[in-house]
Scaffold this motif. Sequence first.
Motif, mmCIF file in Angstrom:
data_model
loop_
_atom_site.group_PDB
_atom_site.id
_atom_site.type_symbol
_atom_site.label_atom_id
_atom_site.label_comp_id
_atom_site.label_asym_id
_atom_site.label_seq_id
_atom_site.Cartn_x
_atom_site.Cartn_y
_atom_site.Cartn_z
ATOM 1 N N CYS A 17 3.870 7.191 -2.792
ATOM 2 C CA CYS A 17 5.211 6.769 -2.396
ATOM 3 C C CYS A 17 5.305 6.562 -0.888
ATOM 4 O O CYS A 17 6.149 5.793 -0.419
ATOM 5 N N VAL A 18 4.469 7.258 -0.133
ATOM 6 C CA VAL A 18 4.541 7.170 1.326
ATOM 7 C C VAL A 18 3.901 5.886 1.821
ATOM 8 O O VAL A 18 4.493 5.138 2.606
ATOM 9 N N THR A 19 2.702 5.578 1.310
ATOM 10 C CA THR A 19 1.976 4.434 1.875
ATOM 11 C C THR A 19 2.605 3.091 1.500
ATOM 12 O O THR A 19 2.412 2.119 2.222
ATOM 13 N N VAL A 20 3.344 3.025 0.381
ATOM 14 C CA VAL A 20 3.931 1.728 0.013
ATOM 15 C C VAL A 20 5.174 1.393 0.834
ATOM 16 O O VAL A 20 5.596 0.238 0.879
ATOM 17 N N CYS A 21 5.758 2.383 1.500
ATOM 18 C CA CYS A 21 7.049 2.165 2.175
ATOM 19 C C CYS A 21 6.914 1.163 3.317
ATOM 20 O O CYS A 21 6.115 1.348 4.220
ATOM 21 N N PRO A 22 7.713 0.074 3.275
ATOM 22 C CA PRO A 22 7.570 -0.960 4.305
ATOM 23 C C PRO A 22 8.298 -0.630 5.617
ATOM 24 O O PRO A 22 7.976 -1.217 6.641
ATOM 25 N N THR A 23 9.259 0.271 5.568
ATOM 26 C CA THR A 23 10.077 0.487 6.778
ATOM 27 C C THR A 23 9.663 1.714 7.573
ATOM 28 O O THR A 23 10.142 1.905 8.685
ATOM 29 N N GLY A 24 8.817 2.541 7.014
ATOM 30 C CA GLY A 24 8.440 3.766 7.709
ATOM 31 C C GLY A 24 9.395 4.907 7.419
ATOM 32 O O GLY A 24 9.343 5.951 8.071
ATOM 33 N N ALA A 25 10.286 4.726 6.430
ATOM 34 C CA ALA A 25 11.246 5.781 6.107
ATOM 35 C C ALA A 25 10.573 6.949 5.395
ATOM 36 O O ALA A 25 10.928 8.102 5.605
ATOM 37 N N SER A 26 9.594 6.638 4.551
ATOM 38 C CA SER A 26 8.894 7.685 3.806
ATOM 39 C C SER A 26 7.782 8.253 4.654
ATOM 40 O O SER A 26 7.020 7.496 5.245
ATOM 41 N N TYR A 27 7.680 9.554 4.695
ATOM 42 C CA TYR A 27 6.574 10.137 5.455
ATOM 43 C C TYR A 27 6.214 11.508 4.924
ATOM 44 O O TYR A 27 6.997 12.143 4.223
ATOM 45 N N LYS A 28 4.981 11.917 5.250
ATOM 46 C CA LYS A 28 4.514 13.251 4.876
ATOM 47 C C LYS A 28 4.275 14.007 6.159
ATOM 48 O O LYS A 28 3.565 13.540 7.048
ATOM 49 N N ARG A 29 4.897 15.202 6.253
ATOM 50 C CA ARG A 29 4.831 15.951 7.505
ATOM 51 C C ARG A 29 3.456 16.572 7.690
ATOM 52 O O ARG A 29 2.923 17.199 6.784
ATOM 53 N N GLU A 30 2.919 16.399 8.897
ATOM 54 C CA GLU A 30 1.591 16.911 9.181
ATOM 55 C C GLU A 30 1.616 18.438 9.244
ATOM 56 O O GLU A 30 0.660 19.102 8.852
ATOM 57 N N GLU A 31 2.742 19.010 9.703
ATOM 58 C CA GLU A 31 2.758 20.450 9.937
ATOM 59 C C GLU A 31 2.834 21.282 8.662
ATOM 60 O O GLU A 31 2.340 22.411 8.626
ATOM 61 N N ASP A 32 3.456 20.750 7.606
ATOM 62 C CA ASP A 32 3.559 21.575 6.390
ATOM 63 C C ASP A 32 3.401 20.781 5.096
ATOM 64 O O ASP A 32 3.516 21.338 4.007
ATOM 65 N N GLY A 33 3.154 19.474 5.217
ATOM 66 C CA GLY A 33 2.866 18.666 4.027
ATOM 67 C C GLY A 33 4.084 18.242 3.231
ATOM 68 O O GLY A 33 3.943 17.634 2.164
#
Lengths: 243, 289
Positions: free
Chosen positions: A90-106
């Motif tokens: 779900c994160v990599t398909v997002c075109p606007t950058g709204a979806s993300y996975k936090r590096e600090e806690d996943g």
Amino acid sequence: MTTLPESTETKLGLVIDLDTCVGCHACVVSCKEWNTSNYGAPLSDIDPYGAEPEGTFLNRVHSYEAMPETGCSQTVHFPKSCLHCEDAPCVTVCPTGASYKREEDGIVLVNEADCMGCGLCAWACPYGARELDMLSGVMKKCTLCVDRIYNENIPEEDRVPSCVRTCPAGARHFGDLGDPESDVSKLVAERGGMDLMPEQGTKPVNKYLPPRLKDRPSEAALEPRHEDPSGLFAWLDKALEKI
Amino acid sequence: MHPAPSVILFSTLSGLGFGLLAWLCLGLPPVTGQVAFVFFFIGYALAVGGLLASVLHLANPKNAVKAFSQWRSSWLSREGISAIVALLVVAVFAIGVIFFGVRLRAVGAVAALLCLWTVFTTAMIYTQLKTVPRWNSWTTPPIFLLHALGGGALLAGQPRLAAILLIVLGFLMAWAWIKGDEKGRAGSTMESATGLGAIGKVRQLEAPHTGENYLLREMAYRVGRKHALKLRVITLVLGYALPAALMLLVPVSHLTAVIAIAAHLAGVLAGRWLFFAEAEHVQALYYGR
């Protein structure tokens, strides 16, 4: 940025005990209550008092029946929310950058200020963990109550996701699944915690503890309580029979 | 999957438009001046119209401009950027042939490639989704490209080229339908979805909610699958066979061209509707669907 972090040391997530869940939906209600009034846009309802009510939820409880070839079938209540996958499609398909996975806690989150409501992330999720809110037009998903777990303004015992705090059966556990020594990791190891749809290759962080198998009546029956009497009772037995 | 009219229109029209523009940029037909203007106008109208239709299905279009930012990971973002770049490069070539009668061959070749690349990025939005096994196949990109090239050739007045491309497309489409039926949900089952397969067969006892929701509307669409076979025949006949036959067997005139294009469009729209309606999403398994 919608590229995924290579790996996250901390992997916060849930462990859901399918053996213990009683299907009361309290987690669904408490999740909705907390998340409609805190992080991001509210979770709207459509036609709430009408004939066809529906709404946005971040957590839903399914109920299944697992039917073995012989013996009794088992009813399993099955809470389902975002699994905070390590390889989250779900994160990599997002075109606007709204979806993300936090590096600090996943934790996988949606930055609603960037979401354009295209719905592609919901298409990419195999679990149905993302719902587009019809009123606000942005994608909603489990935040692992990111606004509770680090919140120093609430008592320490409340610093867990709302669903975990509220579960009356103790079927939901929260912790760091990246640390093999954490309570949740030990629980997963002990009970054979499993991934949902492993064939999709998403590497979910959340784990499900399988329900314990039911006893079979033939194996679990109690020993017969009456035995042939001996001693005084044997004499009494005989004597009474003779009367 | 829910067959949203805006997405069906978008992918059909913009594909046709980019196909036509690609042929025009390769000098097929070698038009200049006013005639070139009309051809390029049709190409742009279809491509841009399709792109605008796609904006209609956004729930929060005010953030649409941010979709140009994530080209590193997102095919949807790449599509947006490619479309804009392709249309700009095509414009350079078009200005040359319309106003100056000059054919900038190198620019035309690059423009044509960019048009086809844009169609490829559109196809990859669907192809990349492991959650929809019917789309997650090598056949999806060539099918999108052949639609663009075949339909584009029809519009560009290239009868033989159009006929050959549409015939190839027809066979590939039929192959993709058969393979898609065989693939089903690519091994995902209610047992793998719930992890309860170790106990036995799994069925839904109770749904998590009594009403509808976004997930069911969007990803558990079931209406019309029973007409799949009829729609497939309509797509094959109207979309590919009839236009190909008209182009090969009947002397080409404006009338036959218009009939061929109308039939092609109707067939392709039916096929595109089916592309969505028939596609099953693995998450519907959680609802026992």
